[in-house]
Design an enzyme around this catalytic site. Structure first.
Site, PDB file in Angstrom:
ATOM      1  N   ARG A  92       0.905  -1.218  -0.050  1.00 18.81           N
ATOM      2  CA  ARG A  92      -0.176   0.128  -0.054  1.00 18.81           C
ATOM      3  C   ARG A  92       0.890   1.065   0.278  1.00 18.81           C
ATOM      4  O   ARG A  92       1.819   1.310   0.460  1.00 18.81           O
ATOM      5  CB  ARG A  92      -1.115  -0.020   1.253  1.00 18.81           C
ATOM      6  CG  ARG A  92      -1.973  -0.997   1.210  1.00 18.81           C
ATOM      7  CD  ARG A  92      -3.174  -0.666  -0.003  1.00 18.81           C
ATOM      8  NE  ARG A  92      -4.304  -1.430   0.044  1.00 18.81           N
ATOM      9  CZ  ARG A  92      -4.361  -2.567  -0.623  1.00 18.81           C
ATOM     10  NH1 ARG A  92      -3.492  -2.736  -1.429  1.00 18.81           N
ATOM     11  NH2 ARG A  92      -5.516  -3.184  -0.827  1.00 18.81           N
ATOM     12  N   GLU A 142      -4.157   7.781  -5.095  1.00 18.84           N
ATOM     13  CA  GLU A 142      -4.561   7.147  -6.419  1.00 18.84           C
ATOM     14  C   GLU A 142      -5.712   7.451  -7.104  1.00 18.84           C
ATOM     15  O   GLU A 142      -6.736   7.830  -6.169  1.00 18.84           O
ATOM     16  CB  GLU A 142      -4.317   5.458  -6.249  1.00 18.84           C
ATOM     17  CG  GLU A 142      -3.124   4.940  -5.736  1.00 18.84           C
ATOM     18  CD  GLU A 142      -2.984   3.406  -5.618  1.00 18.84           C
ATOM     19  OE1 GLU A 142      -4.013   2.877  -5.909  1.00 18.84           O
ATOM     20  OE2 GLU A 142      -2.007   2.934  -5.004  1.00 18.84           O
ATOM     21  N   HIS A 191      -1.445   0.360 -10.044  1.00 18.30           N
ATOM     22  CA  HIS A 191      -1.997  -0.486  -9.160  1.00 18.30           C
ATOM     23  C   HIS A 191      -2.674  -1.897 -10.004  1.00 18.30           C
ATOM     24  O   HIS A 191      -3.744  -2.141  -9.713  1.00 18.30           O
ATOM     25  CB  HIS A 191      -3.155   0.092  -8.208  1.00 18.30           C
ATOM     26  CG  HIS A 191      -3.265  -0.562  -7.010  1.00 18.30           C
ATOM     27  ND1 HIS A 191      -3.598   0.054  -5.801  1.00 18.30           N
ATOM     28  CD2 HIS A 191      -3.257  -1.880  -6.568  1.00 18.30           C
ATOM     29  CE1 HIS A 191      -3.750  -0.821  -4.896  1.00 18.30           C
ATOM     30  NE2 HIS A 191      -3.574  -2.157  -5.355  1.00 18.30           N
TER      31      HIS A 191
END
Length: 325
Positions: free
Chosen positions: A237, A266, A285
């Protein structure tokens, strides 16, 4: 009578048909302003929620007095207040296991791409700048035989260790909350303190969840412990890392490079300094982003939700204290 649920993730036709056979589905395809208004309107009657990438806090879930279960299409559960859910006896489930191997593949792809400067040099060719044989200015680093340091030895950490140990002959170093003798036996791995691992590893890979204890775990002090020829990889993360400190370490070449699949915010801002650094490989991601794995995750989430709404214990229950037989 079918229980009403809110689905805020598009599913394959077969999974959608399965949900509709057992529940009354409200589908929200876009979580923009209109979608959030639609969600708020549906919450008062909702018994279940299924989706991903939406922060469900108490202010929102207070609108759902009849809610029984949330099935998250993810392994991470940092978007949820687990204490709040447990107090309300709302079952929270996630989708571990099915994304382990794919995410480890992503981690190793970032190791290879960053060490061998794959993106940077591929762009050199694409931009028609390859006009002579490359020299030391464009050389990368070997991966085989280098020390692989893994911070967070869960399922994904073990899968990464397997690839490094068996596939690339890498000595495995790891740091976790407690030593894991089975990991040490399988991969001839060494357990180290965080400081020692950062000082010794050629590749420092984060594979740990975001919690109150891990947020900001890697900051300027930790990055300063890494060697100038070491490479930093993050598939956990973004908020586990002080991103500004990482940018400074990369900009000043205090570490060789970074492969990043996750970020503090993000999507990554278009003006992020990370995008101007040649020693950074940044991906959006994509840890679990394959057709096969995303379908398996969605199937797992559907299984979890239908089990919970039927009064059964989901296979992947995050807060077992909330379950009442």
């Amino acid at each position: 009578m079918k229980k009403p649920i809110v689905l805020y993730k598009r599913l394959s036709p077969s999974l959608m048909a399965r949900l509709q056979a057992h529940t009354q589905v409200t589908l929200i395809e876009d979580l923009g302003d209109d979608g959030m208004a639609q969600l708020r309107a549906a919450l008062p009657e909702a018994r279940g929620l299924l989706g991903a990438s939406l922060k469900l806090d108490a202010a929102l879930l207070d609108l759902a007095p009849r809610l029984e279960a949330i099935a998250s299409v993810s392994v991470g559960v940092d978007n949820y207040d687990i204490d709040y859910l447990s107090r309300r006896r709302i079952l929270l489930s996630n989708t571990p296991d099915v994304l382990t191997e794919t995410t480890a593949d992503t981690g190793f792809a970032l190791i290879l791409a960053t060490a061998r400067r794959v993106v940077e040099l591929a762009n050199l060719v694409r931009d028609r700048q390859w006009t002579r044989n490359i020299g030391p200015l464009h050389f990368g680093s070997d991966v085989h035989g280098k020390k692989l340091g893994i911070i967070g030895m869960g399922r994904i950490g073990e899968a990464l260790a397997q690839r490094g140990h068996f596939g690339f002959g890498m000595p495995v170093l790891y740091h976790s909350q407690t030593p894991k003798p089975e990991v040490e036996r399988r991969f001839n791995a060494r357990y180290l303190g965080l400081r020692e691992l950062l000082q010794e590893a050629d590749f420092v890979c984060l594979t740990l969840p975001l919690t109150a204890q891990t947020q900001g775990l890697i900051g300027a002090g930790e990055l300063a412990l890494m060697r100038p020829d070491s490479i930093f990889i993050n598939i956990s993360r973004g908020k586990v890392v002080d991103e500004q400190a990482l940018i400074e370490a990369l900009h000043n070449h205090r570490i060789r490079g970074a492969g990043l699949d996750v970020f503090e915010h993000e999507p990554l801002a278009m003006d992020s300094p990370l995008l101007s650094l040649a020693n950074v490989v940044a991906t959006p991601h994509i840890g679990s982003a394959t057709h096969e794995t995303r379908e398996a995750m969605a199937r797992c989430a559907v299984d979890n939700l239908l089990a919970a709404l039927a009064g059964e214990r989901p296979s992947n229950l995050v807060n077992p204290q909330a379950y009442q037989h």
